[in-house]
Design a protein around this motif. Structure first.
Motif, PDB file in Angstrom:
ATOM      1  N   ALA A 248       4.960  10.352  -6.435  1.00  0.00           N
ATOM      2  CA  ALA A 248       6.080  10.676  -7.324  1.00  0.00           C
ATOM      3  C   ALA A 248       5.556  11.014  -8.713  1.00  0.00           C
ATOM      4  O   ALA A 248       5.976  12.004  -9.329  1.00  0.00           O
ATOM      5  CB  ALA A 248       7.053   9.506  -7.385  1.00  0.00           C
ATOM      6  N   ASN A 249       4.630  10.204  -9.195  1.00  0.00           N
ATOM      7  CA  ASN A 249       4.046  10.435 -10.511  1.00  0.00           C
ATOM      8  C   ASN A 249       3.398  11.813 -10.568  1.00  0.00           C
ATOM      9  O   ASN A 249       3.491  12.519 -11.581  1.00  0.00           O
ATOM     10  CB  ASN A 249       3.034   9.322 -10.818  1.00  0.00           C
ATOM     11  N   GLY A 250       2.731  12.206  -9.467  1.00  0.00           N
ATOM     12  CA  GLY A 250       2.120  13.530  -9.387  1.00  0.00           C
ATOM     13  C   GLY A 250       3.140  14.655  -9.490  1.00  0.00           C
ATOM     14  O   GLY A 250       2.802  15.779  -9.855  1.00  0.00           O
ATOM     15  N   ASN A 251       4.400  14.336  -9.171  1.00  0.00           N
ATOM     16  CA  ASN A 251       5.496  15.308  -9.294  1.00  0.00           C
ATOM     17  C   ASN A 251       6.292  15.098 -10.583  1.00  0.00           C
ATOM     18  O   ASN A 251       7.405  15.619 -10.725  1.00  0.00           O
ATOM     19  CB  ASN A 251       6.449  15.211  -8.101  1.00  0.00           C
ATOM     20  N   GLY A 252       5.740  14.292 -11.504  1.00  0.00           N
ATOM     21  CA  GLY A 252       6.409  14.057 -12.785  1.00  0.00           C
ATOM     22  C   GLY A 252       7.556  13.058 -12.706  1.00  0.00           C
ATOM     23  O   GLY A 252       8.393  13.002 -13.612  1.00  0.00           O
TER      24      GLY A 252
ATOM     25  N   GLU B  30      21.718   7.292  -8.678  1.00  0.00           N
ATOM     26  CA  GLU B  30      21.789   8.409  -7.736  1.00  0.00           C
ATOM     27  C   GLU B  30      21.767   9.778  -8.434  1.00  0.00           C
ATOM     28  O   GLU B  30      21.526  10.790  -7.776  1.00  0.00           O
ATOM     29  CB  GLU B  30      23.031   8.304  -6.845  1.00  0.00           C
ATOM     30  N   GLU B  31      22.000   9.806  -9.720  1.00  0.00           N
ATOM     31  CA  GLU B  31      22.029  11.062 -10.469  1.00  0.00           C
ATOM     32  C   GLU B  31      20.667  11.407 -11.080  1.00  0.00           C
ATOM     33  O   GLU B  31      20.536  12.442 -11.734  1.00  0.00           O
ATOM     34  CB  GLU B  31      23.093  10.982 -11.567  1.00  0.00           C
ATOM     35  N   THR B  32      19.674  10.572 -10.842  1.00  0.00           N
ATOM     36  CA  THR B  32      18.360  10.797 -11.447  1.00  0.00           C
ATOM     37  C   THR B  32      17.488  11.699 -10.571  1.00  0.00           C
ATOM     38  O   THR B  32      17.694  11.797  -9.353  1.00  0.00           O
ATOM     39  CB  THR B  32      17.618   9.455 -11.672  1.00  0.00           C
ATOM     40  N   THR B  33      16.513  12.320 -11.203  1.00  0.00           N
ATOM     41  CA  THR B  33      15.542  13.102 -10.434  1.00  0.00           C
ATOM     42  C   THR B  33      14.703  12.180  -9.550  1.00  0.00           C
ATOM     43  O   THR B  33      14.235  12.592  -8.492  1.00  0.00           O
ATOM     44  CB  THR B  33      14.625  13.928 -11.357  1.00  0.00           C
ATOM     45  N   ALA B  34      14.547  10.926  -9.960  1.00  0.00           N
ATOM     46  CA  ALA B  34      13.811   9.949  -9.141  1.00  0.00           C
ATOM     47  C   ALA B  34      14.518   9.727  -7.809  1.00  0.00           C
ATOM     48  O   ALA B  34      13.884   9.705  -6.747  1.00  0.00           O
ATOM     49  CB  ALA B  34      13.667   8.625  -9.886  1.00  0.00           C
TER      50      ALA B  34
ATOM     51  N   VAL C  97       0.850  -1.205   0.000  1.00  0.00           N
ATOM     52  CA  VAL C  97       0.000   0.000   0.000  1.00  0.00           C
ATOM     53  C   VAL C  97       0.881   1.250   0.000  1.00  0.00           C
ATOM     54  O   VAL C  97       0.664   2.187  -0.782  1.00  0.00           O
ATOM     55  CB  VAL C  97      -0.963  -0.004   1.213  1.00  0.00           C
ATOM     56  N   ALA C  98       1.891   1.259   0.861  1.00  0.00           N
ATOM     57  CA  ALA C  98       2.782   2.432   0.946  1.00  0.00           C
ATOM     58  C   ALA C  98       3.523   2.643  -0.375  1.00  0.00           C
ATOM     59  O   ALA C  98       3.694   3.780  -0.821  1.00  0.00           O
ATOM     60  CB  ALA C  98       3.769   2.256   2.104  1.00  0.00           C
ATOM     61  N   TRP C  99       3.968   1.554  -1.020  1.00  0.00           N
ATOM     62  CA  TRP C  99       4.642   1.664  -2.315  1.00  0.00           C
ATOM     63  C   TRP C  99       3.716   2.321  -3.344  1.00  0.00           C
ATOM     64  O   TRP C  99       4.119   3.235  -4.053  1.00  0.00           O
ATOM     65  CB  TRP C  99       5.098   0.295  -2.826  1.00  0.00           C
ATOM     66  N   LYS C 100       2.470   1.840  -3.419  1.00  0.00           N
ATOM     67  CA  LYS C 100       1.527   2.389  -4.399  1.00  0.00           C
ATOM     68  C   LYS C 100       1.275   3.873  -4.134  1.00  0.00           C
ATOM     69  O   LYS C 100       1.193   4.670  -5.078  1.00  0.00           O
ATOM     70  CB  LYS C 100       0.224   1.594  -4.379  1.00  0.00           C
ATOM     71  N   GLU C 101       1.163   4.247  -2.873  1.00  0.00           N
ATOM     72  CA  GLU C 101       0.961   5.662  -2.525  1.00  0.00           C
ATOM     73  C   GLU C 101       2.188   6.489  -2.892  1.00  0.00           C
ATOM     74  O   GLU C 101       2.065   7.598  -3.429  1.00  0.00           O
ATOM     75  CB  GLU C 101       0.648   5.800  -1.035  1.00  0.00           C
ATOM     76  N   MET C 102       3.378   5.954  -2.603  1.00  0.00           N
ATOM     77  CA  MET C 102       4.607   6.685  -2.923  1.00  0.00           C
ATOM     78  C   MET C 102       4.771   6.823  -4.428  1.00  0.00           C
ATOM     79  O   MET C 102       5.114   7.905  -4.929  1.00  0.00           O
ATOM     80  CB  MET C 102       5.821   5.974  -2.318  1.00  0.00           C
ATOM     81  N   LYS C 103       4.506   5.767  -5.161  1.00  0.00           N
ATOM     82  CA  LYS C 103       4.622   5.814  -6.620  1.00  0.00           C
ATOM     83  C   LYS C 103       3.657   6.847  -7.204  1.00  0.00           C
ATOM     84  O   LYS C 103       4.033   7.610  -8.100  1.00  0.00           O
ATOM     85  CB  LYS C 103       4.355   4.416  -7.193  1.00  0.00           C
ATOM     86  N   ALA C 104       2.430   6.880  -6.682  1.00  0.00           N
ATOM     87  CA  ALA C 104       1.440   7.852  -7.162  1.00  0.00           C
ATOM     88  C   ALA C 104       1.867   9.280  -6.839  1.00  0.00           C
ATOM     89  O   ALA C 104       1.717  10.178  -7.673  1.00  0.00           O
ATOM     90  CB  ALA C 104       0.069   7.560  -6.546  1.00  0.00           C
TER      91      ALA C 104
END
Length: 182
Positions: A69-73, A138-142, A60-67
């Motif tokens: 992050a997606n909301g931030n592009g 480590e160099e990614t925006t992600a 559940v926490a992964w899905k929330e975090m992924k969403a």
């Protein structure tokens, strides 16, 4: 002294013995023993159809975090999540067959029974355009996003540079501790 080993501990001991890993080898890793969870939930199905499982709360926490992050592009996806003893044994066996020594292997991959992936709480994360499980993540925006926001969802980076366990730096490996209270 009689040791009362449960079925999982016996399976771990068998996996270690099959790979030629002694108790002294395990002690040198400084990695804690990890049990497999009683319950897993599908956290994500990869583009290749691979299913990635975590304990229900972590899924559940992964899905929330992924969403979020997606909301931030930012696009995140799971490369690896829960691994059973056989899968972890295969990883170590492959490295042994390539001629790597156990001390070298155990800075890169945990022995069976000692991987955070056994807990159903660990995820190896990647983002499009980055090679999975490589330091340049480590160099990614992600990665920058994870460093700022992952703790809000209960995830911490397990193996930062110069960690106390002597494990290699893994900016892609995150472990679910507990979701922060809102």
């Amino acid at each position: 002294m009689h040791l009362d080993l449960d079925e999982y501990e016996i399976s771990v001991a068998h996996a270690l013995a099959t790979l030629g890993i002694s108790s002294e080898d395990i002690a040198r890793t400084r990695l804690p023993f990890h049990r497999e969870p009683a319950e897993l939930a599908l956290a994500e199905r990869g583009m290749d159809g691979a299913e990635h499982y975590l304990i229900p709360e972590a899924a559940v926490a992964w899905k929330e975090m992924k969403a979020a992050a997606n909301g931030n592009g930012i696009e995140l996806y799971i490369v690896s999540a829960f691994r059973d003893l056989d899968s972890q044994s295969d990883i170590v066996r492959e490295k042994l067959e390539r001629g790597m020594s156990l001390p070298a292997i155990f800075t890169l991959s945990a022995p069976p029974g000692y991987s955070e992936h056994h807990t159903g709480r660990a995820v190896d994360i990647n983002t499009p355009g980055s090679i999975p499980r490589e330091i340049p993540f480590e160099e990614t925006t992600a990665f920058a996003w994870l460093m700022t926001h992952a703790s809000r969802f209960g995830f911490v980076m397990s193996y930062p540079r110069n960690n106390a366990l002597g494990f290699s730096y893994e900016p892609w490996h995150w472990y679910f501790v507990r979701k922060a209270s809102s």
